[in-house]
Design a protein around this motif. Structure first.
Motif, PDB file in Angstrom:
ATOM      1  N   SER A 126      29.255  19.556  54.504  1.00 39.72           N
ATOM      2  CA  SER A 126      30.910  19.769  54.461  1.00 39.72           C
ATOM      3  C   SER A 126      31.857  19.010  54.208  1.00 39.72           C
ATOM      4  O   SER A 126      32.569  18.825  54.109  1.00 39.72           O
ATOM      5  N   LYS A 127      30.944  17.345  54.367  1.00 40.56           N
ATOM      6  CA  LYS A 127      31.530  16.038  54.668  1.00 40.56           C
ATOM      7  C   LYS A 127      30.789  15.534  53.725  1.00 40.56           C
ATOM      8  O   LYS A 127      29.682  15.482  53.600  1.00 40.56           O
ATOM      9  N   ASP A 128      31.593  14.076  53.140  1.00 38.05           N
ATOM     10  CA  ASP A 128      30.665  13.135  53.010  1.00 38.05           C
ATOM     11  C   ASP A 128      30.189  12.112  54.045  1.00 38.05           C
ATOM     12  O   ASP A 128      30.591  11.079  54.102  1.00 38.05           O
ATOM     13  N   TYR A 129      28.994  12.984  54.410  1.00 32.57           N
ATOM     14  CA  TYR A 129      28.182  11.940  55.458  1.00 32.57           C
ATOM     15  C   TYR A 129      27.085  11.038  54.587  1.00 32.57           C
ATOM     16  O   TYR A 129      26.401   9.822  55.635  1.00 32.57           O
ATOM     17  N   GLU A 130      26.852  10.948  53.189  1.00 32.47           N
ATOM     18  CA  GLU A 130      25.579  10.481  52.832  1.00 32.47           C
ATOM     19  C   GLU A 130      26.343   9.250  52.353  1.00 32.47           C
ATOM     20  O   GLU A 130      27.628   8.455  51.821  1.00 32.47           O
ATOM     21  N   TYR A 131      25.372   8.178  52.673  1.00 35.29           N
ATOM     22  CA  TYR A 131      25.927   7.236  52.033  1.00 35.29           C
ATOM     23  C   TYR A 131      25.531   6.927  50.339  1.00 35.29           C
ATOM     24  O   TYR A 131      25.834   6.196  49.280  1.00 35.29           O
ATOM     25  N   ASN A 153      20.123  14.650  46.482  1.00 34.29           N
ATOM     26  CA  ASN A 153      18.674  15.641  47.188  1.00 34.29           C
ATOM     27  C   ASN A 153      19.397  16.829  48.071  1.00 34.29           C
ATOM     28  O   ASN A 153      18.565  18.163  47.784  1.00 34.29           O
ATOM     29  N   ALA A 154      20.226  16.636  48.813  1.00 35.65           N
ATOM     30  CA  ALA A 154      21.057  17.557  50.512  1.00 35.65           C
ATOM     31  C   ALA A 154      21.485  19.044  48.528  1.00 35.65           C
ATOM     32  O   ALA A 154      21.206  20.322  50.007  1.00 35.65           O
ATOM     33  N   ILE A 155      21.740  18.491  48.441  1.00 33.94           N
ATOM     34  CA  ILE A 155      22.074  19.687  47.005  1.00 33.94           C
ATOM     35  C   ILE A 155      20.926  20.837  46.665  1.00 33.94           C
ATOM     36  O   ILE A 155      21.192  21.823  47.000  1.00 33.94           O
ATOM     37  N   TYR A 156      20.557  19.600  46.129  1.00 36.82           N
ATOM     38  CA  TYR A 156      19.143  20.551  45.752  1.00 36.82           C
ATOM     39  C   TYR A 156      18.300  21.580  46.321  1.00 36.82           C
ATOM     40  O   TYR A 156      17.594  22.326  46.293  1.00 36.82           O
ATOM     41  N   LEU A 157      18.164  20.782  48.010  1.00 34.85           N
ATOM     42  CA  LEU A 157      17.689  21.195  48.774  1.00 34.85           C
ATOM     43  C   LEU A 157      18.679  22.532  48.725  1.00 34.85           C
ATOM     44  O   LEU A 157      18.006  23.551  49.640  1.00 34.85           O
ATOM     45  N   THR A 158      20.316  22.447  49.439  1.00 31.86           N
ATOM     46  CA  THR A 158      20.307  23.615  49.840  1.00 31.86           C
ATOM     47  C   THR A 158      20.579  24.819  48.602  1.00 31.86           C
ATOM     48  O   THR A 158      20.325  25.957  49.277  1.00 31.86           O
ATOM     49  N   MET A 159      20.729  24.341  47.528  1.00 32.64           N
ATOM     50  CA  MET A 159      20.501  25.524  46.271  1.00 32.64           C
ATOM     51  C   MET A 159      19.023  25.769  46.163  1.00 32.64           C
ATOM     52  O   MET A 159      18.754  27.233  46.073  1.00 32.64           O
ATOM     53  N   CYS A 164      27.276  25.001  53.736  1.00 33.26           N
ATOM     54  CA  CYS A 164      26.133  24.227  54.074  1.00 33.26           C
ATOM     55  C   CYS A 164      26.685  22.011  55.284  1.00 33.26           C
ATOM     56  O   CYS A 164      27.411  21.632  54.842  1.00 33.26           O
ATOM     57  N   ARG A 165      25.602  23.021  56.986  1.00 27.41           N
ATOM     58  CA  ARG A 165      26.862  21.931  57.424  1.00 27.41           C
ATOM     59  C   ARG A 165      26.700  20.067  57.165  1.00 27.41           C
ATOM     60  O   ARG A 165      27.812  19.898  57.352  1.00 27.41           O
TER      61      ARG A 165
END
Length: 82
Positions: A51-56, A63-69, A47-48
């Motif tokens: 792939s890096k730690d963009y979130e603050y 939540n991005a992990i839940y959405l990706t899964m 998931c783009r």
């Protein structure tokens, strides 16, 4: 590579008579089913956004992990034959 120590100290499913010393614990043992965790991290790495730690905030990353899964699950369900 990281070597991890087993939680049970290597004595899982080992029986010894009372008063006898414990058997020697090997320095390295393969943790069972660790490949499942590594495979999941590989799926998340595709998931783009993850792939890096963009979130603050950590909550946004979670939540991005839940959405990706959820997206992976929906894709897999849509692909499977009925």
């Amino acid at each position: 590579m990281q070597v991890v120590q087993r939680r049970d100290g290597g004595f899982r499913s080992t029986w010894a008579k009372a008063g006898t010393p414990h058997p020697a614990v090997p320095l390295f043992t393969v943790v069972p089913r660790r490949w499942v965790v590594e495979r999941t991290f590989a799926w998340l790495g595709r998931c783009r956004r993850l792939s890096k730690d963009y979130e603050y905030l950590h909550v946004c990353s979670e939540n991005a992990i839940y959405l990706t899964m959820a997206m992976l699950l929906v894709r897999r369900l849509a692909r499977s034959p009925r």
